[in-house]
Scaffold this active site. Sequence first.
Site, mmCIF file in Angstrom:
data_model
loop_
_atom_site.group_PDB
_atom_site.id
_atom_site.type_symbol
_atom_site.label_atom_id
_atom_site.label_comp_id
_atom_site.label_asym_id
_atom_site.label_seq_id
_atom_site.Cartn_x
_atom_site.Cartn_y
_atom_site.Cartn_z
ATOM 1 N N GLY A 37 -4.300 3.282 -2.115
ATOM 2 C CA GLY A 37 -5.556 3.712 -1.501
ATOM 3 C C GLY A 37 -5.228 4.425 -0.207
ATOM 4 O O GLY A 37 -4.056 4.622 0.123
ATOM 5 N N GLY A 64 -4.897 5.166 3.856
ATOM 6 C CA GLY A 64 -4.475 4.418 5.028
ATOM 7 C C GLY A 64 -5.648 3.877 5.813
ATOM 8 O O GLY A 64 -5.635 2.729 6.271
ATOM 9 N N GLU A 108 9.185 1.734 11.041
ATOM 10 C CA GLU A 108 10.235 2.751 10.847
ATOM 11 C C GLU A 108 9.548 4.100 10.960
ATOM 12 O O GLU A 108 8.808 4.492 10.060
ATOM 13 C CB GLU A 108 10.875 2.605 9.458
ATOM 14 C CG GLU A 108 11.530 1.271 9.197
ATOM 15 C CD GLU A 108 12.853 1.095 9.942
ATOM 16 O OE1 GLU A 108 13.260 2.002 10.692
ATOM 17 O OE2 GLU A 108 13.468 0.043 9.780
ATOM 18 N N LYS A 144 0.864 -1.175 0.000
ATOM 19 C CA LYS A 144 0.000 0.000 0.000
ATOM 20 C C LYS A 144 0.903 1.229 0.000
ATOM 21 O O LYS A 144 1.411 1.669 1.030
ATOM 22 C CB LYS A 144 -0.927 0.044 1.216
ATOM 23 C CG LYS A 144 -2.044 1.033 0.971
ATOM 24 C CD LYS A 144 -2.413 1.924 2.111
ATOM 25 C CE LYS A 144 -1.589 3.072 2.479
ATOM 26 N NZ LYS A 144 -1.612 4.253 1.621
ATOM 27 N N VAL A 172 -7.443 0.855 2.848
ATOM 28 C CA VAL A 172 -6.546 -0.245 2.445
ATOM 29 C C VAL A 172 -5.561 -0.575 3.576
ATOM 30 O O VAL A 172 -5.358 -1.744 3.927
ATOM 31 C CB VAL A 172 -5.789 0.122 1.142
ATOM 32 C CG1 VAL A 172 -4.799 -0.964 0.786
ATOM 33 C CG2 VAL A 172 -6.779 0.345 0.007
ATOM 34 N N GLY A 173 -4.969 0.468 4.173
ATOM 35 C CA GLY A 173 -3.996 0.251 5.256
ATOM 36 C C GLY A 173 -4.646 -0.452 6.440
ATOM 37 O O GLY A 173 -4.054 -1.354 7.059
ATOM 38 N N GLU A 186 8.838 16.265 16.001
ATOM 39 C CA GLU A 186 9.348 16.163 14.629
ATOM 40 C C GLU A 186 8.587 17.156 13.750
ATOM 41 O O GLU A 186 7.363 17.100 13.658
ATOM 42 C CB GLU A 186 9.127 14.741 14.097
ATOM 43 C CG GLU A 186 9.748 14.540 12.741
ATOM 44 C CD GLU A 186 9.488 13.153 12.166
ATOM 45 O OE1 GLU A 186 8.336 12.708 12.160
ATOM 46 O OE2 GLU A 186 10.456 12.509 11.720
HETATM 47 P P1 NAD Z 1 1.854 8.725 7.647
HETATM 48 O O1 NAD Z 1 2.075 7.956 8.892
HETATM 49 O O2 NAD Z 1 0.795 9.749 7.623
HETATM 50 O O3 NAD Z 1 1.545 7.743 6.439
HETATM 51 C C1 NAD Z 1 2.390 6.673 6.098
HETATM 52 C C2 NAD Z 1 1.591 5.616 5.356
HETATM 53 O O4 NAD Z 1 0.637 5.065 6.269
HETATM 54 C C3 NAD Z 1 0.794 6.160 4.182
HETATM 55 O O5 NAD Z 1 0.814 5.199 3.147
HETATM 56 C C4 NAD Z 1 -0.608 6.290 4.762
HETATM 57 O O6 NAD Z 1 -1.619 6.205 3.791
HETATM 58 C C5 NAD Z 1 -0.646 5.078 5.688
HETATM 59 N N1 NAD Z 1 -1.650 5.146 6.751
HETATM 60 C C6 NAD Z 1 -2.231 6.254 7.288
HETATM 61 N N2 NAD Z 1 -3.140 5.886 8.220
HETATM 62 C C7 NAD Z 1 -3.115 4.530 8.295
HETATM 63 C C8 NAD Z 1 -3.828 3.554 9.069
HETATM 64 N N3 NAD Z 1 -4.735 3.925 9.958
HETATM 65 N N4 NAD Z 1 -3.546 2.263 8.883
HETATM 66 C C9 NAD Z 1 -2.616 1.859 7.985
HETATM 67 N N5 NAD Z 1 -1.928 2.740 7.194
HETATM 68 C C10 NAD Z 1 -2.170 4.054 7.355
HETATM 69 O O7 NAD Z 1 3.290 9.320 7.297
HETATM 70 P P2 NAD Z 1 3.658 10.252 6.062
HETATM 71 O O8 NAD Z 1 3.093 11.597 6.367
HETATM 72 O O9 NAD Z 1 3.345 9.599 4.768
HETATM 73 O O10 NAD Z 1 5.266 10.286 6.184
HETATM 74 C C11 NAD Z 1 5.924 11.107 7.066
HETATM 75 C C12 NAD Z 1 6.333 10.370 8.327
HETATM 76 O O11 NAD Z 1 7.083 9.210 7.982
HETATM 77 C C13 NAD Z 1 7.253 11.164 9.223
HETATM 78 O O12 NAD Z 1 6.828 11.088 10.564
HETATM 79 C C14 NAD Z 1 8.604 10.504 9.058
HETATM 80 O O13 NAD Z 1 9.469 10.639 10.147
HETATM 81 C C15 NAD Z 1 8.241 9.106 8.796
HETATM 82 N N6 NAD Z 1 9.327 8.416 8.076
HETATM 83 C C16 NAD Z 1 10.097 7.508 8.734
HETATM 84 C C17 NAD Z 1 11.139 6.876 8.086
HETATM 85 C C18 NAD Z 1 11.988 5.863 8.792
HETATM 86 O O14 NAD Z 1 12.604 5.054 8.124
HETATM 87 N N7 NAD Z 1 12.049 5.846 10.088
HETATM 88 C C19 NAD Z 1 11.389 7.148 6.756
HETATM 89 C C20 NAD Z 1 10.588 8.062 6.100
HETATM 90 C C21 NAD Z 1 9.545 8.684 6.784
#
Ligand code: NAD
Length: 471
Positions: free
Chosen positions: A200, A202, A244, A169, A205-206, A378
């Site tokens: 899709g 989060g 991560e 996803k 699909v997530g 962050e």
């Molecule tokens: P996010 O957590 O909003 O979304 C990440 C993914 O999770 C997306 O695909 C989103 O659609 C999905 N998602 C959202 N709600 C969900 C749910 N309830 N169930 C399952 N999936 C769901 O993060 P973002 O805004 O896309 O990315 C930024 C964040 O990612 C920052 O906090 C950053 O630090 C972190 N990040 C961490 C690393 C690492 O390796 N540690 C690397 C890159 C980014």
Amino acid sequence: MQQINQIYINGQFVAPHGMELFDLHNPATAKVIAQVKLADEQDALDAIQAAKQAFPGFSRTSKATRVDYLKRMHAAVASVEAELTAAIIEEYGAPVSRAAWMAKHAANVLLEAANVLQDYDFTQRIGIADVTMQPLGVAGLITPWNSNAGFICGKLAAALAAGCTAVIKPSEMSALQTAIVTRALHQAGLPAGVFNIVTGRGETVGAVLSTHPDIAKISFTGSTAVGKHILRAGAETLKRITLELGGKSPVLILDDADLKQAIPMALQAGFMNSGQACIAGTRILVPANRLAEIEAMFVEHAANIRAGDPQDPNTSVGPMVSFKQWQRVQRYIHLGLEEGAHLLVGGPGLPDGIEAGWFVKPTVFSRVTNQMTIAREEIFGPVLSIITYKDEAEALAIANDTPYGLQAYILSSNLPKARALAAYIDAGRVLINTLAHEPRAPFGGFKQSGIGREYGTFGLEAFLEPKSVLA
Ligand code: NAD
């Protein structure tokens, strides 16, 4: 305008069952560039079913077969490098040099996984037991927008190397990259159902992936808040979960550091990926007795950092990915001012000369305390905090005084001392006088930066379960 209206299930490009249309923007202009038809719960269920059916056959393939698949996938993704670079610039706004690195990285992680698999021994004898590392089952792989193509390929590479099948996803905000990577991976000619890609939301699909009993493993990269939610959701079926998450990485500039090298490196560590990097070095810890000199050098070197058109090779900081992200970063800049931090460089609003797009002024605050909001949370944008310390003991205490523990940086001309200090820092990676990446070394966080590790043997084993047969 480009329409993206296919997802990838069971080896075929299909129209999603979902009906929601989602706008993709170019963050450098704020204009809509494409429309994506999003997958829904039914699409997720179909993809899980396909991956489940493919698992018995794929999990028994030989190591040599999977090495060959990974090499074919690498060649296929490498062949679309230029197209992928253009898409990363257009839909994400990464400056051109960064975007080119990201596209290359997406291909490289597949080759690196092939090499790790080649050298990996799935069985060992321990006492009277034959211990075999067995693939977990169907993996759900969830990626963020700040490195979507790289995480699709990296997570998929580790899952397939282990013998798992997968449902991916990707971030819904990265659909151009996903479409290019999906077409390339299809060309590699793996058996149907081994990987499925469903773009899709989060919450739809997530959420299906993190609760479905046929998903054995989740590998998630994204925010700490969503990571915690996934951990709770997966508990009911005891999924194996790799997270991560976010970071608030310290950069320790020791009093013996050569500041001519250290200050530009600290700026690069902080502003990498336009500040939208989980590993960004956002808390810069400096000796109090050299503050004036260090502040002057930050002002001098920050003047060379250009925020603007990501297509321009002289740009090092591109726009924020979305208006929401832009607002979030602006809020933190205002909070820094309100809480009494000293604004050294940048500040609120658009950079000079820019009228459109979600650009932020690369910003450095000084005289920040580690308790201020800008030092604790962050920000995920180009906003850095300089914090002073009296001695190395205090520097270590401040470095570790954070809920996060993803990465840390030490800049010093005394390597033995830097190594000694690294032993006391709670972070998954400590970089001494370098910003390099080591693809075979584990990557991941202590504390609330995550659970588990990716890359190399550690990343492969995150998709395996040991089984002992005693005779
Ligand atoms: P996010 O957590 O909003 O979304 C990440 C993914 O999770 C997306 O695909 C989103 O659609 C999905 N998602 C959202 N709600 C969900 C749910 N309830 N169930 C399952 N999936 C769901 O993060 P973002 O805004 O896309 O990315 C930024 C964040 O990612 C920052 O906090 C950053 O630090 C972190 N990040 C961490 C690393 C690492 O390796 N540690 C690397 C890159 C980014």
